[in-house]
Design an enzyme around this catalytic site. Structure first.
Site, short mmCIF file in Angstrom:
data_model
loop_
_atom_site.label_atom_id
_atom_site.label_comp_id
_atom_site.label_asym_id
_atom_site.label_seq_id
_atom_site.Cartn_x
_atom_site.Cartn_y
_atom_site.Cartn_z
N LYS A 157 0.84 -1.21 0.00
CA LYS A 157 0.00 0.00 0.00
C LYS A 157 0.88 1.26 0.00
CE LYS A 157 -3.86 1.88 2.76
NZ LYS A 157 -4.70 1.61 3.96
N SER A 232 -9.26 1.92 2.84
CA SER A 232 -8.33 2.69 2.03
C SER A 232 -7.29 1.85 1.29
CB SER A 232 -7.62 3.71 2.92
OG SER A 232 -6.90 3.06 3.97
N GLY A 254 -10.23 1.37 10.43
CA GLY A 254 -11.69 1.36 10.58
C GLY A 254 -12.33 0.32 9.67
N GLY A 255 -11.46 -0.46 9.00
CA GLY A 255 -11.94 -1.47 8.06
C GLY A 255 -11.16 -1.47 6.76
N SER A 256 -10.02 -0.79 6.72
CA SER A 256 -9.33 -0.54 5.45
C SER A 256 -8.66 -1.74 4.81
CB SER A 256 -8.29 0.58 5.63
OG SER A 256 -8.94 1.79 5.89
#
Length: 597
Positions: A157, A232, A254-256
């Site tokens: 990433k 993200s 938060g869930g990326s």
């Protein structure tokens, strides 16, 4: 407007120097001059930003051209290499062939480089090519010792540091800053024989689950180009789902990791925050303690995640970052066949997910029961409170001022304008609006209040204490039910482009386990059916408010797209979480008549 500004300035100057004779014409000239200077500065700033973007895109283009030439050169010199066969191999089988030398690291690297180029042309997921991968390949071949990931090309990433490359987080202000050294993750990957070859795209600021920024543009879902890949870690999700990477790495606050995995039909693991080192991972906002950032793997199957964790949980990781607990992968826990006591729920009481996501939980629950596991209904306590008071208030403790300062120096991506506009509202106005809309839109009212942040250092300490108190409450409920793991829904299916920025609060299903700092993984178990689409037409949501209506619109037109479930364990129990994920994957594959990898 100009006349009003003139009057304000004139009155202000009179108050400042009451004894002076203030000439109206001078004031008018000053006001107009200031306005003109402001507009001129803004124009110059925008021109400079656009030039930076052009330069960055040109550099990216040159990198991709270099990548393509390298692939073409290898193909010409090695016409007999079976690229399709290489790309079809699961990671575990691929590593075996590389170690026994029935496949060469060169053939695997260039096969994935070629596929990554194709996928990128379709969905714009690669931010940059890492040309050093070719030199690293030669180093690998000279090493006598072969790591667990020997010869495996991996993607990383955007903000996972790689020496000599950018970590932009989608902001132009970061375009001139090159990383001085590799992140700990990259160092350990290299020592285990892996070869990072591309850096993937992210949304501007990383604070959304779409994947678009003003520099490198929008990334689309390879399964449906009108849909988002999630975020993200959206570039990772799109590249792996398209077949351009066999193993990738994202981050999750938060869930990326889990949301791109859900949207793209992948397996993804968010470990406990410090199980893997995040040293060298640059964020747009550092120092957030209420919500824990995790770094973790994404792949096509659970076995790949397991192999990855075995490789990373090694002495190199523990020595390079002494804050990582020296806990090797526990094979005994992962390989256990003892029946599990599994808690389950299909809604958290804050955001009712679409029918297909709830169906997936119940179908999986039934499969687990038939396999001999005990399923117990579990209700996560006080999720609305967690969403507003712990997650949003913790993530935006400064009222969003740090992010707004960064957006103020940049062009705001269209997918984020809705979100940024919320942050721009002055706190007094936010609170006033919250009172007005509370009777008919209570979730937004609470959201606006939470976005005001905390008032003082004392309030921040109190907020941190509330997080600890909630974690204890949650664990007490878990232990009262005598649970080993929990099965629950994850947000999905894939949203239509631009909708994630309008529905930040829809991440309640994933954010809960960032606040708790529990390991959580996502496994695809089924796909959206025509019946799901018909049932969606009757969807009223949790409150029947505008957010529920937006959610319904966001997930329309998804027949055939992946549907996943979320698997959760207690902190530091990644092996148990993965064991549970593997069980879910195996049972789901059997039901669909597929072979579990």
């Amino acid at each position: 407007m100009q006349q009003e500004a003139f009057i304000v300035v004139h009155e202000w100057l009179k108050q400042l120097w009451p004894e002076a004779e203030i000439d109206c014409h001078v004031v008018l000239a000053l006001t107009c001059g200031s306005a003109a200077a402001f507009l001129a500065l803004k124009w110059v700033s925008q021109k400079r930003i656009k030039k930076q973007i052009q330069d960055a895109c040109k550099k990216r283009g040159h990198g991709l051209e270099k990548m393509e030439k390298a692939v073409q050169k290898f193909k010409q010199q090695n016409p007999s290499v079976q690229v399709a066969h290489i790309l079809s191999l699961p990671l575990v089988e691929l590593t075996e062939k590389l170690r026994e030398e029935s496949l060469s690291p060169e053939s695997v690297l260039y096969a994935y480089m070629g596929k990554a180029l194709t996928v990128n042309q379709e969905v714009n997921c690669v931010r940059h090519f890492i040309p050093e991968c070719e030199q690293h390949l030669q180093k690998l071949k000279r090493h006598a010792e072969k790591g667990l990931l020997y010869g495996v090309p991996v993607s990383i990433k955007d903000h996972i540091g790689y020496k000599g490359h950018l970590s932009t987080c989608g902001f132009t202000v970061s375009l001139g800053i090159l990383e001085e050294e590799d992140s700990v993750l990259v160092k350990v990957l290299k020592r285990q024989g892996a070869n990072p070859f591309v850096i993937t795209n992210v949304p501007q600021s990383l604070m959304t689950y779409d994947c678009s920024n003003p520099i490198f543009g929008q990334t689309a879902n390879p399964l449906n180009h009108r849909k988002s890949p999630g975020g993200s870690s959206g570039g990772e999700g799109a590249l792996i789902a398209g077949g351009g990477s066999i193993l990738g790495f994202g981050t999750d606050v938060g869930g990326s990791i889990r949301l791109p995995s859900s949207f793209c039909g992948l397996c993804g693991l968010k470990p406990t925050g410090s199980r893997l080192s995040n040293l060298g991972v640059r964020g747009p906002v550092d120092g957030i303690l209420s919500v824990t950032l995790s770094l973790g793997p994404m792949a096509r199957d659970v076995d790949s995640l397991v192999l990855c964790m075995k490789a990373l949980l090694c002495d190199d990781m523990f020595q390079l970052d002494p804050t990582v607990p020296p806990m090797l992968f526990n094979e005994e826990i992962y390989s256990s066949t003892a029946p599990l006591r599994i808690g389950y729920y299909d809604t958290d009481g804050y955001f009712l997910l679409p029918p297909c996501m709830r169906r997936a939980v119940h179908e999986t629950r039934k499969l687990l029961q038939e396999a001999g596991h005990t399923l117990v209904h579990f209700t996560p306590p006080s999720v609305p409170y967690v969403m507003d008071e712990l997650f949003i208030k913790g993530l935006f403790a400064d009222g969003g001022s740090t992010l707004l300062a960064m957006f103020g120096k940049d062009i705001i991506d269209p997918s984020l304008k809705h979100q940024v506009n919320y942050l721009r509202i002055p706190n007094l106005v936010k609170k006033g609006l919250a009172k007005i809309i509370k009777p008919w839109f209570p979730r937004l009212a609470n959201h606006l209040n939470a976005l005001c942040g905390v008032r003082s250092v004392k309030s921040l300490w109190e907020q941190h204490d509330k997080v600890k108190a909630y974690c204890k409450k949650f664990v007490d409920e878990w232990r009262k039910c005598k649970l080993d793991v929990v099965l629950c829904p994850v947000l999905g299916p894939a949203f239509t482009l631009r909708y994630p920025g309008k529905l930040l609060a829809a991440v309640s299903s994933t954010m809960l386990y960032n606040v708790l700092n529990f390991p959580a993984g996502v496994v695809p178990v089924t796909t959206v059916t025509e019946d799901d689409e018909e049932e969606l037409q009757q969807y009223q949501g949790q409150c029947g408010d505008p957010w529920d209506k937006k959610l319904k619109k966001a997930v329309e037109g998804t027949v055939g797209l992946p549907v996943a479930v979320q698997c959760v364990a207690l902190p530091w129990q990644e092996e148990l979480c993965l064991r549970f994920m593997k069980e879910v994957e195996t049972l789901s594959c059997k039901r669909r008549g597929k072979t579990s990898i």
